[in-house]
Design a protein around this motif. Structure first.
Motif, PDB file in Angstrom:
ATOM      1  N   GLY A 101       0.768  -1.223   0.000  1.00  0.00           N
ATOM      2  CA  GLY A 101       0.000   0.000   0.000  1.00  0.00           C
ATOM      3  C   GLY A 101       0.804   1.280   0.000  1.00  0.00           C
ATOM      4  N   ASN A 102       0.220   2.308   0.590  1.00  0.00           N
ATOM      5  CA  ASN A 102       0.751   3.664   0.489  1.00  0.00           C
ATOM      6  C   ASN A 102       2.129   3.819   1.128  1.00  0.00           C
ATOM      7  N   ARG A 103       2.402   3.098   2.207  1.00  0.00           N
ATOM      8  CA  ARG A 103       3.702   3.230   2.877  1.00  0.00           C
ATOM      9  C   ARG A 103       4.834   2.821   1.934  1.00  0.00           C
ATOM     10  N   GLU A 104       4.652   1.712   1.237  1.00  0.00           N
ATOM     11  CA  GLU A 104       5.682   1.255   0.318  1.00  0.00           C
ATOM     12  C   GLU A 104       5.800   2.185  -0.886  1.00  0.00           C
ATOM     13  N   VAL A 105       4.680   2.713  -1.345  1.00  0.00           N
ATOM     14  CA  VAL A 105       4.697   3.647  -2.475  1.00  0.00           C
ATOM     15  C   VAL A 105       5.449   4.913  -2.102  1.00  0.00           C
ATOM     16  N   GLU A 106       5.223   5.424  -0.892  1.00  0.00           N
ATOM     17  CA  GLU A 106       5.953   6.607  -0.437  1.00  0.00           C
ATOM     18  C   GLU A 106       7.455   6.337  -0.365  1.00  0.00           C
ATOM     19  N   ARG A 107       7.817   5.145   0.072  1.00  0.00           N
ATOM     20  CA  ARG A 107       9.240   4.790   0.139  1.00  0.00           C
ATOM     21  C   ARG A 107       9.853   4.756  -1.263  1.00  0.00           C
ATOM     22  N   LEU A 108       9.111   4.151  -2.199  1.00  0.00           N
ATOM     23  CA  LEU A 108       9.568   4.112  -3.581  1.00  0.00           C
ATOM     24  C   LEU A 108       9.727   5.515  -4.156  1.00  0.00           C
ATOM     25  N   ALA A 109       8.731   6.344  -3.888  1.00  0.00           N
ATOM     26  CA  ALA A 109       8.747   7.702  -4.434  1.00  0.00           C
ATOM     27  C   ALA A 109       9.958   8.485  -3.929  1.00  0.00           C
ATOM     28  N   ARG A 110      10.220   8.400  -2.634  1.00  0.00           N
ATOM     29  CA  ARG A 110      11.369   9.117  -2.065  1.00  0.00           C
ATOM     30  C   ARG A 110      12.687   8.594  -2.624  1.00  0.00           C
ATOM     31  N   LYS A 111      12.786   7.284  -2.796  1.00  0.00           N
ATOM     32  CA  LYS A 111      14.040   6.670  -3.229  1.00  0.00           C
ATOM     33  C   LYS A 111      14.381   7.014  -4.674  1.00  0.00           C
ATOM     34  N   PHE A 112      13.383   7.044  -5.540  1.00  0.00           N
ATOM     35  CA  PHE A 112      13.651   7.213  -6.970  1.00  0.00           C
ATOM     36  C   PHE A 112      13.168   8.547  -7.537  1.00  0.00           C
ATOM     37  N   GLY A 113      12.719   9.455  -6.668  1.00  0.00           N
ATOM     38  CA  GLY A 113      12.381  10.799  -7.129  1.00  0.00           C
ATOM     39  C   GLY A 113      11.002  10.953  -7.744  1.00  0.00           C
ATOM     40  N   PHE A 114      10.093  10.014  -7.456  1.00  0.00           N
ATOM     41  CA  PHE A 114       8.727  10.131  -7.959  1.00  0.00           C
ATOM     42  C   PHE A 114       7.890  11.030  -7.041  1.00  0.00           C
ATOM     43  N   VAL A 115       6.783  11.525  -7.596  1.00  0.00           N
ATOM     44  CA  VAL A 115       5.761  12.195  -6.804  1.00  0.00           C
ATOM     45  C   VAL A 115       4.575  11.246  -6.721  1.00  0.00           C
ATOM     46  N   ASN A 116       4.159  10.907  -5.522  1.00  0.00           N
ATOM     47  CA  ASN A 116       3.020  10.015  -5.320  1.00  0.00           C
ATOM     48  C   ASN A 116       1.729  10.815  -5.436  1.00  0.00           C
ATOM     49  N   LEU A 117       0.960  10.575  -6.499  1.00  0.00           N
ATOM     50  CA  LEU A 117      -0.309  11.273  -6.718  1.00  0.00           C
ATOM     51  C   LEU A 117      -1.493  10.542  -6.107  1.00  0.00           C
ATOM     52  N   GLY A 118      -1.220   9.467  -5.377  1.00  0.00           N
ATOM     53  CA  GLY A 118      -2.288   8.800  -4.637  1.00  0.00           C
ATOM     54  C   GLY A 118      -2.816   7.565  -5.330  1.00  0.00           C
ATOM     55  N   PRO A 119      -3.777   6.896  -4.681  1.00  0.00           N
ATOM     56  CA  PRO A 119      -4.334   5.651  -5.228  1.00  0.00           C
ATOM     57  C   PRO A 119      -5.188   5.910  -6.466  1.00  0.00           C
ATOM     58  N   ILE A 120      -5.175   4.954  -7.372  1.00  0.00           N
ATOM     59  CA  ILE A 120      -6.033   5.024  -8.564  1.00  0.00           C
ATOM     60  C   ILE A 120      -7.438   4.540  -8.218  1.00  0.00           C
ATOM     61  N   PHE A 121      -7.513   3.467  -7.425  1.00  0.00           N
ATOM     62  CA  PHE A 121      -8.783   2.926  -6.961  1.00  0.00           C
ATOM     63  C   PHE A 121      -8.866   3.097  -5.441  1.00  0.00           C
ATOM     64  N   PRO A 122     -10.066   3.132  -4.889  1.00  0.00           N
ATOM     65  CA  PRO A 122     -10.211   3.398  -3.447  1.00  0.00           C
ATOM     66  C   PRO A 122      -9.543   2.376  -2.534  1.00  0.00           C
ATOM     67  N   ASP A 123      -9.335   1.129  -3.000  1.00  0.00           N
ATOM     68  CA  ASP A 123      -8.801   0.114  -2.089  1.00  0.00           C
ATOM     69  C   ASP A 123      -7.291   0.223  -1.883  1.00  0.00           C
ATOM     70  N   GLY A 124      -6.608   1.137  -2.561  1.00  0.00           N
ATOM     71  CA  GLY A 124      -5.209   1.403  -2.303  1.00  0.00           C
ATOM     72  C   GLY A 124      -4.241   0.330  -2.751  1.00  0.00           C
ATOM     73  N   GLN A 125      -4.519  -0.353  -3.860  1.00  0.00           N
ATOM     74  CA  GLN A 125      -3.585  -1.331  -4.408  1.00  0.00           C
ATOM     75  C   GLN A 125      -2.791  -0.750  -5.581  1.00  0.00           C
ATOM     76  N   TYR A 126      -3.445   0.058  -6.380  1.00  0.00           N
ATOM     77  CA  TYR A 126      -2.805   0.680  -7.536  1.00  0.00           C
ATOM     78  C   TYR A 126      -2.559   2.160  -7.232  1.00  0.00           C
ATOM     79  N   PHE A 127      -1.377   2.663  -7.631  1.00  0.00           N
ATOM     80  CA  PHE A 127      -1.026   4.051  -7.341  1.00  0.00           C
ATOM     81  C   PHE A 127      -0.522   4.751  -8.603  1.00  0.00           C
ATOM     82  N   HIS A 128      -0.674   6.060  -8.590  1.00  0.00           N
ATOM     83  CA  HIS A 128      -0.262   6.908  -9.716  1.00  0.00           C
ATOM     84  C   HIS A 128       0.992   7.679  -9.301  1.00  0.00           C
ATOM     85  N   LEU A 129       2.081   7.458 -10.011  1.00  0.00           N
ATOM     86  CA  LEU A 129       3.344   8.147  -9.747  1.00  0.00           C
ATOM     87  C   LEU A 129       3.711   9.036 -10.923  1.00  0.00           C
ATOM     88  N   ARG A 130       4.309  10.165 -10.625  1.00  0.00           N
ATOM     89  CA  ARG A 130       4.800  11.073 -11.669  1.00  0.00           C
ATOM     90  C   ARG A 130       6.237  11.451 -11.340  1.00  0.00           C
TER      91      ARG A 130
END
Length: 368
Positions: free
Chosen positions: A45-74
């Motif tokens: 979920g979101n914790r791992e996505v935030e870690r990925l974003a910080r490590k590789f310079g992405f911006v986490n734009l949040g979940p694509i679906f409400p259940d928080g499995q898919y995320f949108h990164l820029r």
């Protein structure tokens, strides 16, 4: 079996289609154009996505679906459009064991399916609703039975809607609205000198323009709540389409879409992985488990001998396609035929045929 008010609304829904002609012929397959956003599915979920974003310079734009499995990164360090994918980020995501799936997004060509602008906005000119047609839509009879959209929420997925329009403001529903181009809750269209972004407002007015207010015409479901999603006036990706089709699935009953791949007789295209997932989730879990209703215009490539069987949105098992007929009950020159068409409703024909009245811009307050 559909509840009576929704089944009725489906019969009345107006899906209008008309684009300017294009040359007929074969065209080379377009190379994908990669954009600076990624869709990822992670196991934590979101914790791992935030870690990925910080490590590789992405911006986490949040979940694509409400259940928080898919995320949108820029990624701001990646060019907005490129003919090649970014192999460095692909390698980083591929090596991460917690990333179950990822996809760099590509630009998707989507064309609004609209009709010539009407010149007279009054109800007396809405011939398809007021018995002037040989066989009208039986709207007056439906209204007399109290079937006017009460309790139904519709969202128009398009180029935005004028939420403060005099014929829409009282029925406007902010929970059924969002701007997925600028990622904010205001779906107001972007104004241009050519007024090219009026399509969503017109579609919204056909559904839920206010009644008995002495302004413009009236919508077929004038007591329905109406929202709008701004998703066509900018870079369109699989993420944006999926997010638009899964906005508030327990609040919105009907999503109306009058757009799709180019109707040029040579394009075969359809929804991507995430959009297909949005359809599946909608029909299985939306509307309190009854299933979301996705209404789609069947297409407007008749001049080019196009067939809506080649359109993966209209021929999807999860959508309900609507075709067109003229006032005289004839097939319009732009209409496409295919097995997926559920029903047909009135639209415009040639320039001399009666036009469809829609909500946009200024309308006189006087009713003749």
């Amino acid at each position: 079996m559909l509840p009576a008010p929704i089944a009725l609304w489906l019969r009345l829904v107006l899906a209008l289609a008309l684009v300017r002609p294009r040359a007929v012929g074969w065209a080379p397959v377009r190379a994908p154009i990669y954009v600076s956003s990624w869709a990822v599915r992670v196991s934590q979920g979101n914790r791992e996505v935030e870690r990925l974003a910080r490590k590789f310079g992405f911006v986490n734009l949040g979940p694509i679906f409400p259940d928080g499995q898919y995320f949108h990164l820029r990624h701001r360090g990646v060019v907005q459009q490129s003919l090649t994918p970014h192999w460095g980020h692909r390698l980083h995501l591929k090596k991460n064991p917690k990333v179950q799936w990822f996809q760099q997004q590509t630009l998707r060509r989507r064309v609004k399916r609209s009709v010539v602008v009407p010149t007279d906005p009054w109800f007396s000119k809405q011939w398809y609703m007021n018995s002037e047609a040989q066989t009208d839509l039986s709207v007056l009879q439906a209204w007399s039975q109290g079937l006017s959209g009460q309790g139904i929420v519709v969202s128009v997925l398009d180029d935005g809607i004028e939420k403060d329009h005099p014929d829409l403001w009282a029925n406007y529903d902010p929970l059924a609205s969002y701007d997925f181009i600028d990622y904010d809750p205001d779906p107001q269209p972007r104004y241009t000198p050519s007024n090219e972004n009026r399509h969503g407002t017109r579609c919204a007015g056909e559904v839920a323009a206010m009644a008995n207010n002495g302004f413009c015409g009236v919508g077929v479901a004038f007591n329905a709540r109406i929202g709008g999603v701004r998703m066509l006036d900018g870079t369109i990706t699989d993420v944006i389409e999926a997010q638009s089709l899964s906005l508030q699935p327990q609040h919105i009953h009907i999503y109306s879409a009058s757009w799709g791949p180019e109707d040029d007789g040579r394009s075969v295209d359809g929804p991507g992985i995430l959009t297909r997932e949005a359809f599946r989730r909608g029909v299985t879990k939306g509307r309190g488990g009854l299933g979301t209703l996705f209404i789609w215009a069947s297409g407007n490539g008749g001049l080019h001998y196009d067939n809506c069987n080649c359109d993966g949105y209209t021929n999807s098992i999860h959508t309900l396609s609507v075709g067109s007929t003229t006032q005289q009950g004839r097939v319009p020159w732009y209409s496409e035929a295919c097995a997926s068409t559920l029903t047909t409703t009135y639209s415009s024909g040639v320039a001399t045929d009666p036009q469809i009245t829609a909500t946009w811009g200024y309308c006189p307050r006087e009713v003749p």
